[in-house]
Design a protein around this motif. Structure first.
Motif, PDB file in Angstrom:
ATOM      1  N   LYS A  96      68.854  57.491  69.237  1.00 18.77           N
ATOM      2  CA  LYS A  96      68.235  57.826  67.962  1.00 18.77           C
ATOM      3  C   LYS A  96      66.851  58.425  68.177  1.00 18.77           C
ATOM      4  O   LYS A  96      66.475  59.409  67.514  1.00 18.77           O
ATOM      5  N   ALA A  97      66.087  57.858  69.104  1.00 19.76           N
ATOM      6  CA  ALA A  97      64.756  58.389  69.401  1.00 19.76           C
ATOM      7  C   ALA A  97      64.849  59.810  69.952  1.00 19.76           C
ATOM      8  O   ALA A  97      64.024  60.669  69.631  1.00 19.76           O
ATOM      9  N   MET A  98      65.862  60.075  70.769  1.00 17.43           N
ATOM     10  CA  MET A  98      66.025  61.416  71.313  1.00 17.43           C
ATOM     11  C   MET A  98      66.399  62.414  70.223  1.00 17.43           C
ATOM     12  O   MET A  98      66.014  63.586  70.285  1.00 17.43           O
ATOM     13  N   HIS A  99      67.124  61.960  69.213  1.00 19.62           N
ATOM     14  CA  HIS A  99      67.413  62.836  68.076  1.00 19.62           C
ATOM     15  C   HIS A  99      66.101  63.258  67.412  1.00 19.62           C
ATOM     16  O   HIS A  99      65.941  64.421  67.039  1.00 19.62           O
ATOM     17  N   PHE A 100      65.189  62.312  67.259  1.00 28.49           N
ATOM     18  CA  PHE A 100      63.887  62.632  66.654  1.00 28.49           C
ATOM     19  C   PHE A 100      63.172  63.688  67.492  1.00 28.49           C
ATOM     20  O   PHE A 100      62.650  64.675  66.965  1.00 28.49           O
ATOM     21  N   VAL A 101      63.128  63.477  68.808  1.00 32.77           N
ATOM     22  CA  VAL A 101      62.448  64.425  69.698  1.00 32.77           C
ATOM     23  C   VAL A 101      63.068  65.806  69.580  1.00 32.77           C
ATOM     24  O   VAL A 101      62.361  66.819  69.425  1.00 32.77           O
ATOM     25  N   ASP A 475      49.235  60.663  63.958  1.00 33.68           N
ATOM     26  CA  ASP A 475      49.293  59.867  62.731  1.00 33.68           C
ATOM     27  C   ASP A 475      50.392  60.383  61.809  1.00 33.68           C
ATOM     28  O   ASP A 475      51.111  59.602  61.170  1.00 33.68           O
ATOM     29  N   THR A 476      50.532  61.705  61.738  1.00 34.52           N
ATOM     30  CA  THR A 476      51.588  62.302  60.926  1.00 34.52           C
ATOM     31  C   THR A 476      52.966  61.927  61.459  1.00 34.52           C
ATOM     32  O   THR A 476      53.869  61.531  60.706  1.00 34.52           O
ATOM     33  N   TYR A 477      53.143  62.013  62.773  1.00 36.47           N
ATOM     34  CA  TYR A 477      54.441  61.718  63.368  1.00 36.47           C
ATOM     35  C   TYR A 477      54.775  60.230  63.305  1.00 36.47           C
ATOM     36  O   TYR A 477      55.945  59.846  63.314  1.00 36.47           O
ATOM     37  N   ARG A 478      53.748  59.421  63.273  1.00 37.47           N
ATOM     38  CA  ARG A 478      53.978  57.980  63.120  1.00 37.47           C
ATOM     39  C   ARG A 478      54.696  57.706  61.805  1.00 37.47           C
ATOM     40  O   ARG A 478      55.683  56.961  61.755  1.00 37.47           O
ATOM     41  N   PHE A 484      62.148  58.215  59.600  1.00 37.46           N
ATOM     42  CA  PHE A 484      63.358  58.599  60.332  1.00 37.46           C
ATOM     43  C   PHE A 484      64.190  57.375  60.685  1.00 37.46           C
ATOM     44  O   PHE A 484      65.426  57.412  60.613  1.00 37.46           O
ATOM     45  N   GLU A 485      63.528  56.293  61.056  1.00 33.85           N
ATOM     46  CA  GLU A 485      64.256  55.065  61.393  1.00 33.85           C
ATOM     47  C   GLU A 485      64.962  54.494  60.170  1.00 33.85           C
ATOM     48  O   GLU A 485      66.033  53.897  60.287  1.00 33.85           O
ATOM     49  N   LYS A 486      64.383  54.684  58.996  1.00 36.74           N
ATOM     50  CA  LYS A 486      65.016  54.203  57.769  1.00 36.74           C
ATOM     51  C   LYS A 486      66.211  55.069  57.381  1.00 36.74           C
ATOM     52  O   LYS A 486      67.233  54.570  56.915  1.00 36.74           O
ATOM     53  N   ASP A 487      66.062  56.393  57.568  1.00 43.20           N
ATOM     54  CA  ASP A 487      67.133  57.315  57.183  1.00 43.20           C
ATOM     55  C   ASP A 487      67.091  58.519  58.117  1.00 43.20           C
ATOM     56  O   ASP A 487      66.339  59.469  57.903  1.00 43.20           O
ATOM     57  N   SER A 488      67.915  58.476  59.166  1.00 46.17           N
ATOM     58  CA  SER A 488      67.897  59.553  60.163  1.00 46.17           C
ATOM     59  C   SER A 488      68.612  60.808  59.672  1.00 46.17           C
ATOM     60  O   SER A 488      68.592  61.840  60.351  1.00 46.17           O
ATOM     61  N   THR A 489      69.245  60.742  58.487  1.00 49.71           N
ATOM     62  CA  THR A 489      69.934  61.919  57.950  1.00 49.71           C
ATOM     63  C   THR A 489      69.031  62.749  57.056  1.00 49.71           C
ATOM     64  O   THR A 489      69.373  63.878  56.707  1.00 49.71           O
ATOM     65  N   ALA A 490      67.876  62.223  56.695  1.00 49.45           N
ATOM     66  CA  ALA A 490      66.952  62.953  55.841  1.00 49.45           C
ATOM     67  C   ALA A 490      66.331  64.110  56.620  1.00 49.45           C
ATOM     68  O   ALA A 490      66.179  64.040  57.847  1.00 49.45           O
ATOM     69  N   PRO A 491      65.968  65.214  55.930  1.00 49.55           N
ATOM     70  CA  PRO A 491      65.354  66.360  56.612  1.00 49.55           C
ATOM     71  C   PRO A 491      64.076  65.943  57.347  1.00 49.55           C
ATOM     72  O   PRO A 491      63.297  65.140  56.847  1.00 49.55           O
ATOM     73  N   LEU A 492      63.889  66.508  58.534  1.00 52.61           N
ATOM     74  CA  LEU A 492      62.715  66.208  59.344  1.00 52.61           C
ATOM     75  C   LEU A 492      61.984  67.516  59.611  1.00 52.61           C
ATOM     76  O   LEU A 492      62.576  68.450  60.157  1.00 52.61           O
ATOM     77  N   GLU A 497      56.664  73.666  60.964  1.00 51.71           N
ATOM     78  CA  GLU A 497      56.415  73.275  59.563  1.00 51.71           C
ATOM     79  C   GLU A 497      55.230  72.318  59.469  1.00 51.71           C
ATOM     80  O   GLU A 497      54.475  72.344  58.494  1.00 51.71           O
ATOM     81  N   ASP A 498      55.042  71.477  60.488  1.00 49.00           N
ATOM     82  CA  ASP A 498      53.879  70.587  60.506  1.00 49.00           C
ATOM     83  C   ASP A 498      52.582  71.394  60.516  1.00 49.00           C
ATOM     84  O   ASP A 498      51.618  71.051  59.832  1.00 49.00           O
ATOM     85  N   VAL A 499      52.563  72.476  61.296  1.00 49.10           N
ATOM     86  CA  VAL A 499      51.377  73.327  61.370  1.00 49.10           C
ATOM     87  C   VAL A 499      51.093  73.956  60.008  1.00 49.10           C
ATOM     88  O   VAL A 499      49.943  74.011  59.556  1.00 49.10           O
ATOM     89  N   LYS A 500      52.135  74.426  59.340  1.00 53.61           N
ATOM     90  CA  LYS A 500      51.957  75.036  58.029  1.00 53.61           C
ATOM     91  C   LYS A 500      51.367  74.036  57.033  1.00 53.61           C
ATOM     92  O   LYS A 500      50.481  74.378  56.237  1.00 53.61           O
ATOM     93  N   GLN A 501      51.850  72.789  57.083  1.00 55.62           N
ATOM     94  CA  GLN A 501      51.319  71.766  56.183  1.00 55.62           C
ATOM     95  C   GLN A 501      49.859  71.453  56.502  1.00 55.62           C
ATOM     96  O   GLN A 501      49.038  71.285  55.595  1.00 55.62           O
ATOM     97  N   GLU A 502      49.521  71.416  57.782  1.00 55.88           N
ATOM     98  CA  GLU A 502      48.135  71.159  58.174  1.00 55.88           C
ATOM     99  C   GLU A 502      47.221  72.284  57.718  1.00 55.88           C
ATOM    100  O   GLU A 502      46.109  72.045  57.241  1.00 55.88           O
ATOM    101  N   THR A 503      47.695  73.525  57.847  1.00 55.63           N
ATOM    102  CA  THR A 503      46.894  74.678  57.447  1.00 55.63           C
ATOM    103  C   THR A 503      46.698  74.707  55.940  1.00 55.63           C
ATOM    104  O   THR A 503      45.613  75.023  55.445  1.00 55.63           O
ATOM    105  N   ALA A 504      47.750  74.363  55.205  1.00 56.44           N
ATOM    106  CA  ALA A 504      47.639  74.335  53.747  1.00 56.44           C
ATOM    107  C   ALA A 504      46.646  73.269  53.288  1.00 56.44           C
ATOM    108  O   ALA A 504      45.889  73.465  52.335  1.00 56.44           O
ATOM    109  N   ALA A 505      46.641  72.137  53.988  1.00 53.50           N
ATOM    110  CA  ALA A 505      45.727  71.052  53.621  1.00 53.50           C
ATOM    111  C   ALA A 505      44.284  71.378  53.999  1.00 53.50           C
ATOM    112  O   ALA A 505      43.346  70.926  53.337  1.00 53.50           O
ATOM    113  N   ASN A 506      44.098  72.158  55.059  1.00 54.01           N
ATOM    114  CA  ASN A 506      42.753  72.505  55.520  1.00 54.01           C
ATOM    115  C   ASN A 506      42.772  73.940  56.027  1.00 54.01           C
ATOM    116  O   ASN A 506      42.878  74.189  57.227  1.00 54.01           O
TER     117      ASN A 506
END
Length: 537
Positions: A96-101, A475-478, A484-492, A497-506
């Motif tokens: 499961k952890a490797m799926h996240f990676v 902190d974001t990935y935490r 992900f552990e609660k629902d590994s089928t949800a979009p990740l 996309e993380d970079v885009k969210q960071e840029t939008a926030a700052n």
């Protein structure tokens, strides 16, 4: 990428010249200006005596907080698939952890998977992690079955063979994840030459040889050891290191300290203990070089130096030039030499005896206290290993009391984290059995984190109170890993996309480093103009 079948698996008995890493797409490095900057030097005391004296100073370098520019990641994951991985469904948690990676990586990143039991095998070359590649890699991982012994040495040799035989290396950073839940039954992993490859190790469960995994990480440049107690989901510790590796903005980061011996003030310069990185001193020039390897976005490195000063021939105060600090790094294979920082201090007939009271001086005092704190943890671990648990606990309690002496109004978060860390370790040293099950691993991870000034996962203490050296992306990935552990089928979200969210926030974060460089150049120009005007009048 086509699926890798069991018949395609290569058993590693020696370094095999693979030379089959897939060519990745070119990444846009963006601006390389100011990605790693140096702060004004801090001093323990504001001045020094005209007679022989000692100056304690801190040089700090920091990586930009934005990861819009980063190096492409070549990650080799080394997985333990020995028989003991069946216990507590560790192999299921690993999958499961490797799926996240795999889901977090992007086409600019490449992943290779090695695994070991009695022998080690490479299950996939370095492939660019495209959407199709993600599906194949996850299917490959899902087919793992536990069985056999534990050959950590073979796993390391496998991973290093993948990295050393890469064809495409420009602008890419090679790293190894190594996890194990047991004791070596074959080979000797300590004898493996890791070269300049960072190895991040994860000790899964109480039966792991935590000391071995800690030694491997410490032997590598920048690597850390993370403790993963029984019952822990592996996605969380994996996510924290991944949050760093996907934000590597500089490689080959170096700091040089050049003494100004010709000016006659400096006798010797010594780097204080507590910075666990490769350090060399040129015998002829006295130049000290510290190699930090990679820096994650938002990370910093603090170096404490002690300068012994000679008796001065002057009879009045003056500004003494002591040394020069300069850092360099590479981005996309290009060397970036940065503007030097002067190390100087006022020498006076009537020096101040007490420590400085400025914000910079107080920060330096807190850093010195953190290093003493880390040293106390190491000493307590040695005592506990010798079954002198009462003495070990006394050492930690004494370290707690020392934190009361730190006066740092604007840095209370650091003191609180150090205090919470000691409290957690005291709990894990209540009995010898508890210490050997979880306390030793906790202490080793803490020592690794403090020595490398880099976050290391320690299990149940991963709370908001104790996240020393964590970065914003970690902190974001935490949070993402918890979800992900609660629902590994949800979009990740992907790393892009993380970079885009960071840029939008700052929005200014992506250009802040470059703006800082131009501002620094402007300040230096104004200072030069001021000097010219003052000398001409």
């Amino acid at each position: 990428m086509s699926p890798v079948l069991e018949s395609d698996i290569e058993v590693i008995t020696a370094t095999i010249p693979f030379n089959d890493d897939e060519k990745p797409p070119t990444s846009d490095a963006g601006s390389t200006k100011g990605l790693v900057s140096i702060k004004p030097v801090k001093y323990f005391k504001e001045d020094a005596a005209l007679v022989a004296d000692t100056v304690t100073a801190e040089v700090e370098i920091n990586a930009a907080s934005s990861a819009t520019s980063r190096e492409g990641l070549d990650l080799v994951v080394v997985l333990d698939i020995s028989e003991s991985m069946e216990e507590d469904d560790r192999i299921g948690k690993m999958k499961k952890a490797m799926h996240f990676v795999i889901m977090k990586l992007t086409p600019v990143d490449r992943l290779s998977i090695c695994a070991f039991s009695n022998v080690a095998a490479r299950y996939s070359p370095l492939f660019s992690v495209t959407p199709a590649g993600q599906n194949n890699l996850m299917a490959l991982v899902d087919n793992f079955a536990a069985g056999g012994g534990t050959n950590i040495e073979g796993g390391l040799i496998c991973a290093l063979a993948v990295i050393s035989n890469r064809v495409h290396t420009k602008g890419r950073t090679a790293n190894i994840f190594l996890m194990s839940d047991g004791q070596e039954s074959t080979g000797n992993a300590r004898q493996v030459d890791l070269g300049d490859v960072p190895v991040y190790t994860f000790g899964f469960g109480k039966d792991t040889d935590h000391q071995l995994l800690s030694d491997i990480a410490k032997k590598s440049p920048g690597g850390t050891f993370s403790s993963v107690p029984d019952g822990t989901n592996l996605s969380l510790p994996f996510s924290q290191l991944l949050g760093g590796l996907l934000t590597i903005i500089a490689q080959d980061v170096k700091l040089t300290i050049t003494p100004k011996t010709d000016d006659g003030d400096v006798d010797t310069i010594v780097v204080a203990p507590g910075t666990d990185y490769t350090q060399t001193t040129d015998a002829d020039t006295g130049v000290i070089t510290i190699k930090f390897g990679t820096l994650f976005a938002g990370e910093g490195r603090r170096v404490i130096i002690n300068l012994d000063l000679k008796d001065s021939a002057a009879d009045s105060e003056y500004d003494a030039a002591l040394a020069e600090a300069q850092h360099s790094y590479t981005v996309q294979g290009k060397l970036q030499n940065q503007t030097p920082q002067d190390i100087q201090i006022l020498r006076t007939p009537n020096p101040t005896e007490a420590p400085g009271t400025s914000i910079k001086a107080r920060h330096l005092q807190a850093e010195l206290a953190r290093r003493q704190h880390a040293e106390a943890i190491g000493q307590a671990r040695v005592l506990a290993d010798a079954k002198e648990l009462d003495d070990a606990r006394y050492k930690l309690t004494d370290a707690q009391n020392s934190l009361d002496d730190i006066m740092l109004n604007d840095g209370q978060k650091l003191v609180s984290a150090l205090r919470a860390e000691l409290l957690q370790l005291l709990k894990l040293m209540e009995t010898q059995d508890l210490y050997e099950a979880t306390g030793r691993a906790y202490a080793l991870a803490a020592e690794a984190s403090h020595g490398r000034q880099r976050y290391a996962y320690r299990g149940s203490d991963d709370t908001d109170d104790i996240r020393l050296f964590s970065t914003p992306r970690m902190d974001t990935y935490r949070k993402q890993a918890h979800d992900f552990e609660k629902d590994s089928t949800a979009p990740l979200p992907s790393a892009d996309e993380d970079v885009k969210q960071e840029t939008a926030a700052n929005p200014l974060a992506s250009i802040a480093a470059e703006l800082a460089v131009y501002l620094q150049n402007a300040i230096q120009a104004l200072q030069a103009i001021e000097k010219i005007v003052s000398t001409s009048t």
